[in-house]
Every structure is written in C-alpha cells, then in structure tokens.
Design a protein around this motif. Sequence first.
Motif, mmCIF file in Angstrom:
data_model
loop_
_atom_site.group_PDB
_atom_site.id
_atom_site.type_symbol
_atom_site.label_atom_id
_atom_site.label_comp_id
_atom_site.label_asym_id
_atom_site.label_seq_id
_atom_site.Cartn_x
_atom_site.Cartn_y
_atom_site.Cartn_z
ATOM 1 N N ASP A 41 -7.970 1.017 -6.613
ATOM 2 C CA ASP A 41 -7.480 0.552 -5.951
ATOM 3 C C ASP A 41 -6.234 -0.048 -7.194
ATOM 4 N N GLN A 44 -0.415 -1.679 -5.170
ATOM 5 C CA GLN A 44 0.896 -1.790 -3.775
ATOM 6 C C GLN A 44 0.018 -2.093 -2.691
ATOM 7 N N PHE A 45 -2.027 -2.296 -3.209
ATOM 8 C CA PHE A 45 -2.571 -1.998 -1.787
ATOM 9 C C PHE A 45 -3.818 -3.371 -1.851
ATOM 10 N N LEU A 48 -5.432 -5.465 0.732
ATOM 11 C CA LEU A 48 -5.704 -5.006 1.957
ATOM 12 C C LEU A 48 -7.519 -4.543 0.803
ATOM 13 N N TYR A 69 -11.155 -0.148 5.838
ATOM 14 C CA TYR A 69 -10.167 -0.937 5.802
ATOM 15 C C TYR A 69 -9.877 -1.812 6.178
ATOM 16 N N LYS A 102 -4.943 4.271 3.069
ATOM 17 C CA LYS A 102 -4.395 2.847 2.228
ATOM 18 C C LYS A 102 -2.746 2.707 3.100
ATOM 19 N N SER A 103 -2.194 3.654 3.327
ATOM 20 C CA SER A 103 -1.093 4.075 2.803
ATOM 21 C C SER A 103 -0.824 3.264 5.071
ATOM 22 N N SER A 106 -2.226 -0.222 4.572
ATOM 23 C CA SER A 106 -0.652 -0.931 4.436
ATOM 24 C C SER A 106 0.455 -1.322 4.921
ATOM 25 N N THR A 107 0.700 -0.328 6.004
ATOM 26 C CA THR A 107 2.542 0.024 6.290
ATOM 27 C C THR A 107 2.003 -0.836 7.859
#
Length: 322
Positions: A41, A44-45, A48, A69, A102-103, A106-107
């Motif tokens: 981790d 930027q994450f 979450l 997630y 994750k991307s 997160s987005t």
Amino acid sequence: MTTRHLVDPELAALLDHIPTTVLTAEILKQIRAMSPQATADVSQFAALSVSERFISGPEGAPDVRVLVYLPNSVQEAVPALLWLHGGGYIMGSADAEDLTVKSIVSTLGCAAVSVDYRLAPETPYPGPVEDCYAALKWLATHADELGIDLKRIAVGGSSAGGGLAAALALLTRDRGEFSLAFQFLLAPMIDDRTCTLANPHPYTGEFIWTPEANRFGWTALLGQEPGGTDVSPYAAAARAERLEGLPATFLYVGALDLFLEEDLEYARRLMRAGVPTELHVYPGAYHGFRMVADARVTQTAERDLLAALKRAFDPAHRSKVF
C-alpha cells in the motif's frame, strides 16, 4: 514476415526485452514461480482498504480466495467491479493485478472483488468459471455488509480474465439468480477456434501471446484440442448461440492482437443482439500493450475504459442509455 513495422513506436522497445518462449509444462511452472505478489500500500491508495477472504467455492470444490477492495469513509452504497485476472487461463493471480484494481477503485470510488480462480490445466473447465460464479454469488449476497449497490455490479478482466468475464455474464444470465449491470472486456480471450483457422489474420499474434501460446492455453482449459464441436459457451463465450439479454458492454483490443477478429466479431454480434456495446481498436497495439504505461496509446485506452466504467456506474446515465 514480421509485423514489427506496424507496432506503435512507443510500444516497440518492450519487445526487445521479452524473450520468445514456447510454452511447455516446465516453462509454465517457471513462469508461475515468478508471479508477483500484491503490491505494498502506498500513499496514493490511502483512501481504500484491502482484505483477503476465503469464500465458499463451487459444490465439492475448495474455497475461493478473493481480494476485497473497499473505499474508506463512504456514506452510501457504492458500485462494485468483480475483477478476473488474465494469464491465458494457465497463469496469473489476483495479486499480480493488485495495482490495476487499486487504480480503478481509487479513481472511481467503487468497490472491487478480485478473484483468485483455479488455473488450468490442473483445474480445467468448468472449474475456473464456477469459481468466478461463486465469487459473484458471495458478492451479491454480502452486498449490504460490504456497502455495495446490488444494482450496480460489473464484471471485467483482461485477456483470459476478459474471456472469463464474458463467460460469467452468459452463465449469470442463464442461471437467473443475479443480474449484472455491465461487462468490461479488455482484449478478451473468448474463442478457441482462433487456434484452428485455416486462414488466420496475417498481421496479428506475433508478439506476447502467439497462436502457439493460444493453443496451449485453450488445450489446458478445455482438456482437449480446441476447435471441436462440443465446446461450451461458458468456456469460450464466442460459442454462445444467443447474446440477447447480456449486460451493456465495453470491449477493446489492439489492432495487432491475436484476439482482434474474435473480439470484433463478438462485439458485432452483441450489437446485433441489441446489447449496448462500446468498441475500441487501438492501432499499433499488441496483446498486453498496457504494460507500457507511459505510451500515449496506453493512456488513451486507460481513459476510455475508466470513462466507460464511470458511465456504467452512474445511475442517471444507465437509466437513460441502458
């Protein structure tokens, strides 16, 4: 003949660092041993959380490992993506695609469940797709606990993960226990018959995932030579005779990808069946081109897929379009 001159210049350099390998049982064992673990981790994450769960598998089968997630500090139910990793049905893992998931989470602020389904040839069809169905069932029946909007569940993946996503959408439609809002197919591996074409496309499949690798993967999944008359659509989604009633679809593929023609044909058939379908073909792109993250074509593809998934998760947009 080589298709190197057709490769996007920003994607070409990677090809010099990937050895040409003929897949065998021994090579497969070595590739699996090098599979990356979940990424650590990073800041930027921070918004979450990720947890590992073991859920009930198909009847008589082992539990299925999933990575869950969830966005932190959410006030209302969020949409969810059931993510199925790639790897030709024979390799890969949920951990290896941790950064990808994750991307997305997160987005978009959605939730996701990434499935570590069993791999062929140790577990041929129907094991992998049934593992994915078990994960979908768990996700749907635990939606309240997870804070997920049951009406906004999408399934997606790349390569074999896209193939499993397409097969799972068919299986879900036909069993009628749950419903999916969207299927998200990134260069999906959906037709075993591509291995047997008498006149294959002259400009696809030279790089990353070749016809020989494709035959190896399909043979492992099916437990027999590909191209026969008795292949289930829940193994190879392109075999489905009827596509009506499937969820709205996003599909993309590179113009040099071995799966180009099978994916174009599947998208065409989806549209003919009245399924809202968004299709993108990226020139100069081979299978797995997303590995070159800083290439402009990759960044364009990322924008396209995130925009499509965002629209699919938007209740107002779905009510108007889907």
